[in-house]
Design an enzyme around this catalytic site. Structure first.
Site: not given
Ligand SMILES: Cc1cc2nc3c(=O)[nH]c(=O)nc-3n(C[C@H](O)[C@H](O)[C@H](O)COP(=O)(O)OP(=O)(O)OC[C@H]3O[C@@H](n4cnc5c(N)ncnc54)[C@H](O)[C@@H]3O)c2cc1C
Length: 614
Positions: A12, A15, A17, A117, A218, A237, A239, A249, A251-252, A283, A366, A397, A408
């Site tokens: 992944g 952020g 990863g 927020f 996954d 959650q 939203h 979305l 945003t809040e 939320r 969300h 996440e 959250r």
């Molecule tokens: C529209 C939206 C707005 C948001 N706004 C905010 C905000 O303002 N503030 C806040 O704190 N949070 C916010 N969130 C929540 C937050 O953005 C997410 O919880 C967070 O970015 C998740 O980050 P992550 O690194 O866990 O995964 P992600 O950023 O979702 O990345 C997942 C990664 O895993 C990889 N991956 C997935 N499955 C596989 C697989 N089987 N094999 C290989 N790679 C795989 C994908 O390629 C990707 O690179 C928001 C979420 C959304 C949807």
């Protein structure tokens, strides 16, 4: 199968990863990032509103206030020591991001600008505080770009468009993962001393969601099938402000800038549900209020949505009523400058211009509070006692270090990514120095390859798209914002039937190997079905209402019996799994216990679980 050998395999490139990859590589580890998406397309890039940190640039603020809000927002299911680490580390993590080049918005004194927020307060709930650091409404995009550049600079190796499909566990030790290269259909083994899961959420279990198409859980599903129990899966959650029917979305941050929710009678109804925090209540509270307004016949046109109004004349009218400083008043230019992407979405997808018209919004699936359980070093744990699975790590996440508890707070996910991504990366760098390579089994990958060939060969009558839509509908209707025993049992029956069709009657049309999205989406549907199932099962087991888990048949929070994390495990049988659920994992209440040990009277115990009115 081609074998790649690296000290650390990061799965992944969101952020979490990228932060882990950066820190593991800074610590000297040889790091490979395996990602099904091109890194900068990860969902982190969609995060809009901000990242919370008690910098105190505009209002007085302290990490302990942020800790308190996080514990209270999580309805006391939050692990308190982890929340303290989150809030304390947030401050230097944000400053570090700035030093890496992240272009945060600025105050007139050139400090990082902050906005309000929901649920973020100063002095233990006294008043809302400006804590969310932001780069317009594109904060996540900027984080992702900044971290990706830093990883490239640090010579992290990227395997883009490689999808991980299984985890290799040898005698209880994680020895790496199996992936498919999407461009060729070839299977690859990634052999690592440490494997770090950062695969994001699974909002795609529901029909109305803010989550991108790729968010199919996954990593969590793979871990579950390989013997890692998942924690607190009943908490998902909603939203409150997704664009009506599309779920995209809003945003809040819109409400942080003064936007208000209005029902069909023109009433700012949040004044009734949360008299002090109003539209910025947490939320779960706002999502439930929208549903209750709908049930009472006060949604707009009786269609299940309400209006979100950020027109300057509306906002300023309420600001004047609240006696806010005139300097806080907004005009068209403020809205344009602070919320450019939101305006763009509404103008493009809805033909609505939020500067002149209110936006139609409804709750949207969300964020997953639950996931792969970890300790505060991001090591995966496999039981209530906290036993570590050597070589396995997770953050973001997909993980559950339990800083979000039952619900959250906005801006705390981005903090979670950078704080626990960094801690995990550092922990991995140390671990790989001393650890031996676990030997790969001779048949590594054989089982999952057979499962893929089963899916590819499917010649039944059930197409994945149809099964997915049915799953999403039943989850929305039966395991959504409000739940009862009856709806959840209905959900489980529907899921059992869908699983039966998925394993016995599947059909996919594309039998090829190159970029076979039909095949990959079918496999992802299997992941979603598992996660939907464990969500409904754990939700059924928790006979109380807490945070995002709101039961009409058990409306009160029940600390006596349910102040505990749930763990659910799967026996590894894909087609007919059996599950075990327990509530044995204790919530860490160490901050409260310290207050008790200091002899503080009850009314000064800030971290004591307190009653909450639903
Ligand atoms: C529209 C939206 C707005 C948001 N706004 C905010 C905000 O303002 N503030 C806040 O704190 N949070 C916010 N969130 C929540 C937050 O953005 C997410 O919880 C967070 O970015 C998740 O980050 P992550 O690194 O866990 O995964 P992600 O950023 O979702 O990345 C997942 C990664 O895993 C990889 N991956 C997935 N499955 C596989 C697989 N089987 N094999 C290989 N790679 C795989 C994908 O390629 C990707 O690179 C928001 C979420 C959304 C949807």
């Amino acid at each position: 199968m081609k074998v790649h050998k690296h000290d650390a395999i990061i799965i992944g490139a969101g952020g979490a990863g990228l932060m882990a990859a950066l820190y593991a590589s800074k610590g000297g580890a040889d790091v490979a990032v395996v990602s099904k998406l091109y890194p900068t397309r990860s969902h982190t890039g969609a995060a809009q509103g901000g990242i919370g940190a008690a910098l105190g640039n505009l209002d007085e603020d302290k990490p302990i206030y942020h800790t308190y809000d996080t514990v209270k927002g999580g309805d006391y299911l939050t692990d308190q020591a982890a929340a303290k680490i989150l809030a304390e580390n947030a401050v230097d993590a944000v400053i570090e991001l700035e030093h890496m080049g992240l272009p945060f918005d600025r105050t007139s004194e050139k400090r990082i600008s902050q906005r309000r927020f929901g649920g973020h307060t100063s002095n233990f709930g006294e008043q809302l505080v400006r804590r969310a650091c932001h780069a317009a409404d594109r904060t996540g995009h900027m984080i992702l770009q900044t971290l990706y550049q830093q990883c490239i600079k640090n010579e992290v190796k990227f395997f883009d468009e490689f999808q991980v499909i299984d985890m290799i566990v040898v005698d209880g030790v994680c020895a790496g993962v199996i992936a498919i290269e999407l461009g060729s259909g070839d299977y690859h083994i990634f052999h690592g001393k440490a494997s770090f899961f950062a695969t994001g959420g699974w909002g795609r279990c529901w029909s109305v969601t803010s989550n991108a198409h790729a968010l199919t859980g996954d990593g969590a599903a793979i871990a579950l099938r390989r013997g890692v129990p998942l924690q607190d899966m009943e908490f998902f959650q909603f939203h409150p402000t997704g664009i009506y029917r599309m779920g995209i979305l809003i945003t809040e941050g819109v409400r942080g800038e003064g936007g208000v929710l209005i029902n069909s009678q023109g009433e700012r109804f949040m004044e009734r549900y949360a008299p002090s925090a109003k539209d910025l209540a947490s939320r779960d509270v706002v999502s439930r209020a929208i549903y209750l307004e709908t049930r009472a016949g006060r949604s707009i046109k009786n269609r299940g949505y309400v209006h979100l109004d950020v027109r300057p004349q509306t906002v300023n009218r309420y600001f004047a009523e609240e006696g806010r400083d005139r300097a806080d008043f907004i005009d068209d230019a403020t809205v344009e400058r602070k919320l450019p992407d939101i305006l763009d979405f509404c103008r493009t997808y809805l033909g609505v211009d939020p500067v002149h018209e209110p936006m139609p919004v409804q709750p949207t699936a969300h964020y997953a509070m639950g996931g792969i359980p970890t300790n505060v070093e991001a090591q995966v744990i496999i039981d209530a006692a906290g036993t570590v699975m050597p070589g396995a790590y997770a953050a973001g996440e997909t993980a559950c270090v339990s800083v979000h508890g039952a619900n959250r707070l906005g801006t705390n996910s981005l903090v979670d990514l950078v704080v626990f991504g960094r801690r995990g990366g550092m922990c991995i760098a140390e671990f790989v120095k001393g650890a031996d390579w676990a030997a790969l089994p001779n048949d590594a990958g054989a089982e999952i390859q057979a499962e893929f060939e089963r899916i590819r060969g499917g010649s039944g009558k059930s197409r994945p798209g149809e099964l997915r839509a049915k799953m999403q509908e039943t989850m929305m209707d039966n395991v959504g914002v409000f739940r009862t025993e009856e709806t959840m049992r209905q959900g489980l029956d529907d899921l059992a039937e869908l699983r039966e069709r998925f394993y016995r009657d599947l059909r996919i049309d594309d039998k090829s190997r190159v970029f076979n999205t039909d095949l990959m989406e079918a496999w992802e549907l299997g992941c979603l079905l598992d996660l939907a199932d464990v969500t409904a099962r754990t939700a059924l087991e928790r006979k109380e209402s807490r945070g995002a888990h709101s039961r009409e048949d058990y409306q009160a929070r029940d600390d006596e019996n349910y102040l505990a994390h749930s763990l659910i495990s799967h026996d590894g049988n894909l087609a007919e799994p059996s599950y075990a659920v327990n509530l044995d994992k204790k919530v860490d209440l160490s901050l409260w216990e310290a207050e008790v040990a200091q002899g503080l009277p009850e009314d000064q115990q800030k971290f004591r679980p307190k009653e909450r009115v639903y």
